[in-house]
Design an enzyme around this catalytic site. Structure first.
Site, mmCIF file in Angstrom:
data_model
loop_
_atom_site.group_PDB
_atom_site.id
_atom_site.type_symbol
_atom_site.label_atom_id
_atom_site.label_comp_id
_atom_site.label_asym_id
_atom_site.label_seq_id
_atom_site.Cartn_x
_atom_site.Cartn_y
_atom_site.Cartn_z
ATOM 1 N N SER A 135 -36.945 -66.452 47.235
ATOM 2 C CA SER A 135 -38.336 -66.261 46.798
ATOM 3 C C SER A 135 -38.435 -66.334 45.282
ATOM 4 O O SER A 135 -37.454 -66.461 44.578
ATOM 5 C CB SER A 135 -38.874 -64.937 47.320
ATOM 6 O OG SER A 135 -38.033 -63.884 46.937
ATOM 7 N N THR B 177 -13.349 -71.714 44.477
ATOM 8 C CA THR B 177 -14.545 -70.878 44.492
ATOM 9 C C THR B 177 -15.794 -71.715 44.400
ATOM 10 O O THR B 177 -15.756 -72.936 44.407
ATOM 11 C CB THR B 177 -14.566 -69.902 43.332
ATOM 12 O OG1 THR B 177 -15.687 -69.050 43.525
ATOM 13 C CG2 THR B 177 -14.752 -70.636 42.015
ATOM 14 N N ASN C 139 -30.035 -60.600 47.952
ATOM 15 C CA ASN C 139 -29.856 -61.537 49.051
ATOM 16 C C ASN C 139 -30.986 -61.530 50.056
ATOM 17 O O ASN C 139 -31.156 -62.481 50.816
ATOM 18 C CB ASN C 139 -28.515 -61.302 49.737
ATOM 19 C CG ASN C 139 -27.422 -61.926 48.913
ATOM 20 O OD1 ASN C 139 -27.420 -63.129 48.713
ATOM 21 N ND2 ASN C 139 -26.540 -61.103 48.372
ATOM 22 N N THR D 267 -26.640 -69.535 39.085
ATOM 23 C CA THR D 267 -27.718 -69.357 40.076
ATOM 24 C C THR D 267 -28.120 -67.876 40.053
ATOM 25 O O THR D 267 -28.924 -67.493 39.205
ATOM 26 C CB THR D 267 -27.291 -69.803 41.491
ATOM 27 O OG1 THR D 267 -26.078 -69.156 41.846
ATOM 28 C CG2 THR D 267 -27.113 -71.299 41.557
ATOM 29 N N GLU E 42 -23.086 -60.282 42.818
ATOM 30 C CA GLU E 42 -24.424 -59.764 43.110
ATOM 31 C C GLU E 42 -24.384 -58.256 43.312
ATOM 32 O O GLU E 42 -23.758 -57.757 44.236
ATOM 33 C CB GLU E 42 -24.979 -60.475 44.343
ATOM 34 C CG GLU E 42 -25.340 -61.920 44.031
ATOM 35 C CD GLU E 42 -25.632 -62.774 45.252
ATOM 36 O OE1 GLU E 42 -26.145 -63.883 45.054
ATOM 37 O OE2 GLU E 42 -25.346 -62.336 46.363
#
Lengths: 408, 408
Positions: free
Chosen positions: B408, B193, B403, B156, B279
């Site tokens: 979007s 996880t 985040n 992702t 991230e």
């Protein structure tokens, strides 16, 4: 860029009879900043405080507790910014104690009548010489009407001074309540916040004040979080000088309840100001959890949501990615939570019902609330009667910038 | 920008006999992305899994648990990205179940022999029609050598595929272990996880595999954190096809220990890859806590440090503002911690001893370690024999950017 943080004009700040404040430039960390503040209190003042539960309690916190326990009557406070005097071991304790000795000498009081406070970088030795050298100037500067200056002097990464001041009618008399706080980062107070000082000219019996300050901290400073980091230096102090005609000896006094309410409201406003001016904050969020089995359970859920980096970044972006709120409720640590009883509102918009997306929920409605600067969130757990409210802010690029560069 | 994340070349990835993988574009959230992955397992495979402890467990997690408990022998896995099917209530459960029914029909197996997995946005309805429409294409695509593609298909916000593959000599035979994972954000696994799949051609008795997967998850996926957010969809699955000559029935088998070790090492590598590609991560930090009274206590301290936004932003900036580490130790919740027994090392540099700054500590030394991409931290609590290790990363502007813009 603080969120709707009201700063009274200097002329609207009421001095508190029996409190004088002065400040000086000690150059603790940076030059050209009034980084040393001294409070002087009239004889007979009652003072009580609550302090951080962090096990690495800063040296001044430890000295405060000792001096309050000594019961000699507190007559002065000394506050430095730029250095937390925490993680500094035995030499840090000596430095905090010596600060009190030096100020006591100047004021002709006992060292145990002085409370020291420090805020700033942890794990660095306090530059005691520079601090002590500036004490006479700070004392010479003391005056009744220096609250506004003091609110500035105790700031670190705060962008705005935090100050409340009000006059309150109690029976046939009017009392004054004025206070200041500082915060910005490392904020999840546990018994108190970074630094909060509240004074009143009401008289309050010492033991009663001790009870009141704990209870008031729980309603105010213990209900805010910025980043979940409970600081080493959290301190919240209430000073009651007894210079007005009001004197409260016990909870059975008819004026106790309105005085308690007035002090609690002032403390809550000071605590909320810390969130409004939190590092990088662009939004002020109220997380209200209800229908919990116990207050502890309500707080667990409220803090889980209020501290989730994913929730906070979504609010920063005004992105109604509201599943993140359910996720944070789900990992709050309530092992037997039946999620099918959970409802969630954002402002007046019902987002989730019975643990899933509410049938009438429209993303535009969520978006509308997310774009507000003040966002109320209501979470009903459907399992009891207890409720709690926690105040927090969003999580922005600016928070990272400020904390990546804090010491430079 | 993953931190030292090793990606094997496609030719170095060993297929696992008995496992075939295919993928297709279902357009769950975005077009032109293979967002649907199917695993087919040989008859007789043992499969065990551990799942999130978040109370808002996603619908597929609930269906996985039901299907594993049914004991019909798992023959297929189906994984979609783009939608977590979490916070979706009864209709979400029906969608996850129907996914299994549709795949079972195509493969001529029972629905209870299919495990479903979803990852993506929470609180949005799963577009079941699009998912089901793409199932035949994914099944038609299945082949032995599609592991690399599958590692890509389940991503992702991951920037890199996460894959381990090794051949291990066990007795006179050689077995294969290959696995993939995805992570990136909402990462503090609690039992497992986000998604981790590990396969071996060794045979392992089903009850034994169930015990092993729990224990291995605790050593690997349950020892990482990115942002402290325990996801609704955490799942870790181990598949043992029994297609090699190795078959393990119990812990007394002499090959049990080396097989366990090989699987645990592969799982730990997969888990660490999630941190390396978290991230916004620019650094990989190992937080080792020793001399604790209990493993639980060591974990409390390790997570407190590993999740502190202030610690993580300081590491991002390579700023040795190391008092923040002491602060996080202090609020970890060990009520009787005597801080004078606490020592702290960053790499080989002793930063704090007896609860304060170490006399020989020089900021340049701290700075040198902070600038590394891999930072080992060691915290000795001085009160017992237990130790634990947690893996985490720093906290950067990029985390906020990702985040704030996730949907979007």
């Amino acid at each position: 860029m603080a969120v709707n943080l009201y700063i009274p004009s200097e002329s609207d700040i009421h001095p508190v009879a029996g409190v004088q404040i002065g400040a000086a430039e000690a150059g603790i960390r940076k030059a050209n900043h009034r980084d040393l503040t001294v409070f002087r209190l009239a004889e007979g003042s009652s003072v009580a405080g609550v302090f951080t539960l962090n096990r690495f309690r800063a040296a001044p916190v430890q000295v405060c507790e000792t001096h309050l326990a000594a019961g000699q009557g507190i007559r002065a406070l000394v506050i430095n910014t730029g250095n937390a005097n925490a993680g500094t071991g035995e030499s840090g304790l000596q430095a905090a104690t010596q600060t009190c000795v030096e100020l006591a000498n100047i004021l002709d009081i006992k060292p145990q009548q002085v409370l020291p406070f420090s805020t700033g970088v942890i794990l660095e030795p306090l530059p005691l010489d520079r601090l002590v050298a500036a004490l006479p100037q700070a004392v010479a500067d003391t005056a009744d009407n220096n609250w506004f200056m003091a609110a500035h002097s105790i700031m670190t990464t705060d962008t705005q001074p935090k100050i409340v001041s009000r006059r309150v009618a109690l029976g046939n008399n009017t009392i004054t309540i004025t206070g200041i706080s500082k915060g910005a980062g490392m904020i999840r107070p546990n018994m108190a916040t970074m630094l909060g000082f509240l004074a009143t000219d009401a008289g309050i019996a010492p033991e009663l004040l001790t009870d009141m300050v704990r209870s008031i901290a729980n309603l105010s400073f213990n209900r805010i979080t910025v980043d979940g980091d409970t600081s080493t230096n959290d301190s919240f102090i209430v000073m009651a000088t007894g210079q007005s005609a009001v004197r409260i000896e016990s909870v059975s006094d008819p004026l106790y309840a309105p005085l308690y309410k007035a002090l609690a409201e002032a403390a809550t406003e000071l605590a909320q100001k810390i969130v409004r001016d939190a590092e990088g904050a662009t939004k002020f969020m109220t997380v209200h959890v209800e229908q919990a089995k116990t207050p502890e359970e309500a707080l667990k859920v409220a803090y889980s949501v209020a501290q989730s980096p994913l929730v906070k970044t979504a609010f920063y972006a005004s992105d109604p990615n509201l599943g993140r709120i359910l996720c944070a409720i789900g990992y709050a640590g309530i092992a037997d939570l039946d999620v099918s009883g959970v409802n969630l509102w954002l402002g007046d918009v019902m987002v989730a019902s019975q643990g899933g997306r509410h049938p009438n929920y429209q993303e535009e409605d969520g978006q509308r609330v997310m774009q507000q600067a003040e966002i109320p969130m209501r979470i009903a757990l459907g399992r009891g009667e207890a409720s709690e409210t926690v105040y927090t802010c969003d999580f922005s690029h600016e928070y990272v910038t400020i904390n990546a560069d804090y010491r430079s």
